[in-house]
Motif scaffolding. Structure first.
Motif, PDB file in Angstrom:
ATOM      1  N   ASN A  43      35.841  -9.463  -6.585  1.00  0.00           N
ATOM      2  CA  ASN A  43      35.913 -10.894  -6.872  1.00  0.00           C
ATOM      3  C   ASN A  43      36.993 -11.147  -7.925  1.00  0.00           C
ATOM      4  OD1 ASN A  43      35.291 -13.620  -6.997  1.00  0.00           O
ATOM      5  ND2 ASN A  43      33.523 -13.336  -8.339  1.00  0.00           N
TER       6      ASN A  43
ATOM      7  N   ILE B   1      32.776 -16.600  -2.149  1.00  0.00           N
ATOM      8  CA  ILE B   1      31.688 -16.405  -3.108  1.00  0.00           C
ATOM      9  C   ILE B   1      31.322 -17.736  -3.753  1.00  0.00           C
ATOM     10  CG2 ILE B   1      31.103 -15.384  -5.359  1.00  0.00           C
ATOM     11  CD1 ILE B   1      32.668 -12.908  -4.529  1.00  0.00           C
TER      12      ILE B   1
ATOM     13  N   CYS C 167      25.746  -9.240  -1.102  1.00  0.00           N
ATOM     14  CA  CYS C 167      26.236 -10.137  -0.059  1.00  0.00           C
ATOM     15  C   CYS C 167      27.720  -9.830   0.139  1.00  0.00           C
ATOM     16  CB  CYS C 167      26.042 -11.594  -0.460  1.00  0.00           C
ATOM     17  SG  CYS C 167      26.606 -12.774   0.791  1.00  0.00           S
TER      18      CYS C 167
ATOM     19  N   CYS D  73      33.371  -5.369  -7.459  1.00  0.00           N
ATOM     20  CA  CYS D  73      33.108  -6.093  -6.210  1.00  0.00           C
ATOM     21  C   CYS D  73      34.344  -6.671  -5.535  1.00  0.00           C
ATOM     22  CB  CYS D  73      32.102  -7.215  -6.463  1.00  0.00           C
ATOM     23  SG  CYS D  73      32.777  -8.603  -7.413  1.00  0.00           S
TER      24      CYS D  73
ATOM     25  N   TYR E  63      27.839  -9.523  -5.148  1.00  0.00           N
ATOM     26  CA  TYR E  63      28.720  -9.662  -3.992  1.00  0.00           C
ATOM     27  C   TYR E  63      29.625  -8.444  -3.815  1.00  0.00           C
ATOM     28  CZ  TYR E  63      27.410 -14.605  -4.165  1.00  0.00           C
ATOM     29  OH  TYR E  63      26.708 -15.789  -4.170  1.00  0.00           O
TER      30      TYR E  63
END
Length: 201
Positions: free
Chosen positions: A64, A94, A86, A62, A107
């Motif tokens: 992140n 996040i 999302c 993702c 995410y």
């Protein structure tokens, strides 16, 4: 004669000024504060900075933040709904959304937004990987949680058009985020309201 700080102290101030939202005065206060730290705390701080890129990386799924060599905690969690994604501009957003306690999906970090003036185009954003995830995880909905400014809206429109080709439901955050606002500064209650009221795009 103009007063000047010692070279090492001035170098620290210059580095601190390079941080977002930190001006000269703030950098000076931070540097003076650090000067009062005990040696062991300074050493701990220096080690954390030196090892930042070695121990912290980006989730291969993702985008992140994650520990080096592994997926982030959200992507690794069996309790998250992988059919709802999302999409956010940056990974720190996040954490803002997670504070609302409402979103139970996963995410995808785009890595910014379209901004021709800053030389950031489609190929500079993490959009292709998002499109790949739609097929792999059989995604049903993508929530576009971008800032409500011109660049954020342009990015949302482009991504929405690409996602519609894959017959996935595309929504965006609704009321609670005023025009021109940046999601980075929204509180958890505002984000929760925006998630509840998300609408098709």
């Amino acid at each position: 004669m103009k007063h000047e700080y010692p070279e090492g102290f001035q170098n620290l101030i210059n580095l601190l000024k390079g941080l977002p939202g930190v001006g000269r005065r703030t950098a000076e206060r931070m540097a003076f504060s650090m000067l009062k730290w005990p040696p062991e705390k300074l050493a701990e701080f220096g080690t954390a900075v030196c090892e930042l890129r070695k121990n912290t990386t980006f989730c291969p799924e993702c985008g992140n933040l994650s520990s080096a060599g592994s997926s982030c905690g959200i992507c690794s969690s069996a309790s998250r709904d992988r059919t709802i994604i999302c999409a956010v501009e940056e990974s720190f957003q996040i954490f803002n959304i997670e504070q609302s306690g409402l979103f139970k999906g996963v995410y995808h970090v785009i890595g910014g937004k379209l901004s021709p003036l800053e030389g950031k185009g489609i190929d500079d954003l993490n959009i292709k990987n998002l499109l790949k995830r739609i097929d792999v995880d059989k995604v049903k909905e993508v929530i576009l949680a971008f800032s409500n400014d011109v660049e954020g809206q342009a990015t949302s429109i482009y991504i929405a058009e690409e996602l519609k080709k894959k017959n996935v439901n595309v929504t965006r955050l609704a009321h609670g985020l005023p025009a021109g606002s940046d999601i980075s500064y929204a509180d958890s209650a505002t984000i929760a309201a925006a998630l509840h009221g998300r609408r098709p795009l």
